[in-house]
Design an enzyme around this catalytic site. Structure first.
Site, PDB file in Angstrom:
ATOM      1  N   SER A 153     -49.725  -9.476  20.334  1.00  0.00           N
ATOM      2  CA  SER A 153     -49.730 -10.804  20.943  1.00  0.00           C
ATOM      3  C   SER A 153     -48.887 -10.824  22.214  1.00  0.00           C
ATOM      4  O   SER A 153     -47.885 -10.106  22.321  1.00  0.00           O
ATOM      5  CB  SER A 153     -49.158 -11.821  19.950  1.00  0.00           C
ATOM      6  OG  SER A 153     -48.879 -13.048  20.581  1.00  0.00           O
TER       7      SER A 153
ATOM      8  N   TYR B  50     -42.989 -15.150  14.513  1.00  0.00           N
ATOM      9  CA  TYR B  50     -44.340 -14.624  14.720  1.00  0.00           C
ATOM     10  C   TYR B  50     -44.316 -13.478  15.724  1.00  0.00           C
ATOM     11  O   TYR B  50     -44.868 -12.404  15.483  1.00  0.00           O
ATOM     12  CB  TYR B  50     -45.271 -15.742  15.209  1.00  0.00           C
ATOM     13  CG  TYR B  50     -46.613 -15.238  15.675  1.00  0.00           C
ATOM     14  CD1 TYR B  50     -47.549 -14.753  14.761  1.00  0.00           C
ATOM     15  CD2 TYR B  50     -46.960 -15.242  17.028  1.00  0.00           C
ATOM     16  CE1 TYR B  50     -48.780 -14.278  15.182  1.00  0.00           C
ATOM     17  CE2 TYR B  50     -48.186 -14.776  17.456  1.00  0.00           C
ATOM     18  CZ  TYR B  50     -49.094 -14.290  16.532  1.00  0.00           C
ATOM     19  OH  TYR B  50     -50.316 -13.826  16.963  1.00  0.00           O
TER      20      TYR B  50
END
Length: 334
Positions: A127, A152
């Site tokens: 990501s 995350y």
């Protein structure tokens, strides 16, 4: 070839599985169908895959060590495209344990499956959030990613480190893809475009964080899928001449590689909303809010490495991509 696609009922996983089936490959798709967002949408995606005789769906949780090991042992996959994860920056602040199970243990079960079953290539989702406090733009895979600002992001950075370890120890070719704000038809209800569209159509205000002073490198789903399909054919090789002191951190002496997949063209959040207003022909009622914990001001992908590797660069404009999403949304929700 035979592929495992994890997260096959998810946004990106569904599109990738569909593309592989269209190319004539055999695809086993797994997903745990959790209720992080509307399970009916996940089921509807799977229904779109039913016409493909080469697609098989298995409901399975990544954290099920025995189940994942048995799946790998039985199916003998040629390649694995690992897209399942607990997503969401803000959700990770309130529900941290979900990320340990799915993103850490889940990634390890996939690595173990590849290790014991001679998988040719593992491609997995990282990501853009790994860039964290990095303020240098555009974000390059040669930049430091040691300061994530959400759990995350930390789990995605961990996935890259875990993958490198397995590439080094066991010679498993691994490629991590840092996705930049993916959007488009069949998208996730927890993401801005989906939430904005639903609210505007229903005559409700939309929450605009940091008072609209943000930029995102929005990347259309078809561009993401094209990048994934091309990259999975580009298998990393060992490079004994690579040195940690002088070469890119996105490579290694092991068969390991990291790429950005983004448009390389940051768009102001208010301009993105303007494109949505134009597509809907409705003016949004904006509720301006402060910056949220875990958010960053800007994302901006340097995709030169990707282009050099596969001669492809995402290029779908926000105006076109948002228009396609609105068309899908109106059709799906009638």
């Amino acid at each position: 070839m035979k592929y495992l696609v994890t997260g096959a009922a998810g946004f990106i996983g569904f599109h990738v599985a569909q593309r592989l089936c269209k190319q004539g490959h055999e695809v086993i798709g797994i997903d745990n169908l959790n209720d992080y967002y509307d399970v009916n949408l996940k089921s509807a995606r799977l229904n779109e895959l039913k016409p493909y005789s080469s697609f098989t769906f298995i409901k399975l949780d990544l954290a099920d060590r025995e189940g994942i090991a048995a799946l790998f042992s039985q199916e003998k996959f040629d390649r694995v495209i690992h897209l399942a994860a607990q997503a969401g920056v803000r959700y990770s602040i309130d529900n941290p344990m979900a990320y340990a199970d799915s993103n850490l243990i889940g990634h390890l079960t996939i690595l173990e499956g590849c290790r014991h079953n001679k998988v040719q290539h593992l491609v997995y989702a990282s990501s853009s959030s790994v860039y964290g406090l990095n303020n240098k733009t555009p974000f390059s895979t040669s930049d430091s990613v040691d300061h994530p600002i959400s759990l995350y992001a930390a789990t995605k950075k961990s996935n890259e480190l875990m993958s490198h370890t397995y590439s080094h120890l066991y010679g498993i070719p691994t490629t991590g893809l840092r996705f930049f704000t993916v959007y488009g038809p069949w998208g996730r209800p927890d993401m801005a475009l989906f939430k904005f569209t639903k609210a505007i159509i229903n005559g409700e205000p939309i929450d605009v964080y940091n008072h609209g002073d943000m930029q995102r490198d929005f990347t259309y789903i078809d561009d993401i899928v094209e990048g994934i399909i091309r990259i999975q054919d580009t298998i990393p090789q060992k490079n004994n001449d690579w040195k940690v002191e002088s070469n890119s951190v996105a490579e290694s002496s092991a068969p390991y590689k990291i790429f950005n997949i983004g448009n390389g063209n940051p768009v102001k959040l208010l301009d993105f909303i303007q494109s949505l207003e134009d597509s809907l022909n409705i003016k949004a009622d904006k509720n301006f809010m402060p910056m949220q914990a875990g958010d960053v001001y800007q994302t901006f992908a340097d995709v030169e490495d990707l282009f050099n590797a596969v001669k492809y660069k995402p290029a779908t404009s926000v105006e076109s991509g948002v228009g396609e999403f609105v068309k899908w949304y109106k059709g799906f929700y009638k």
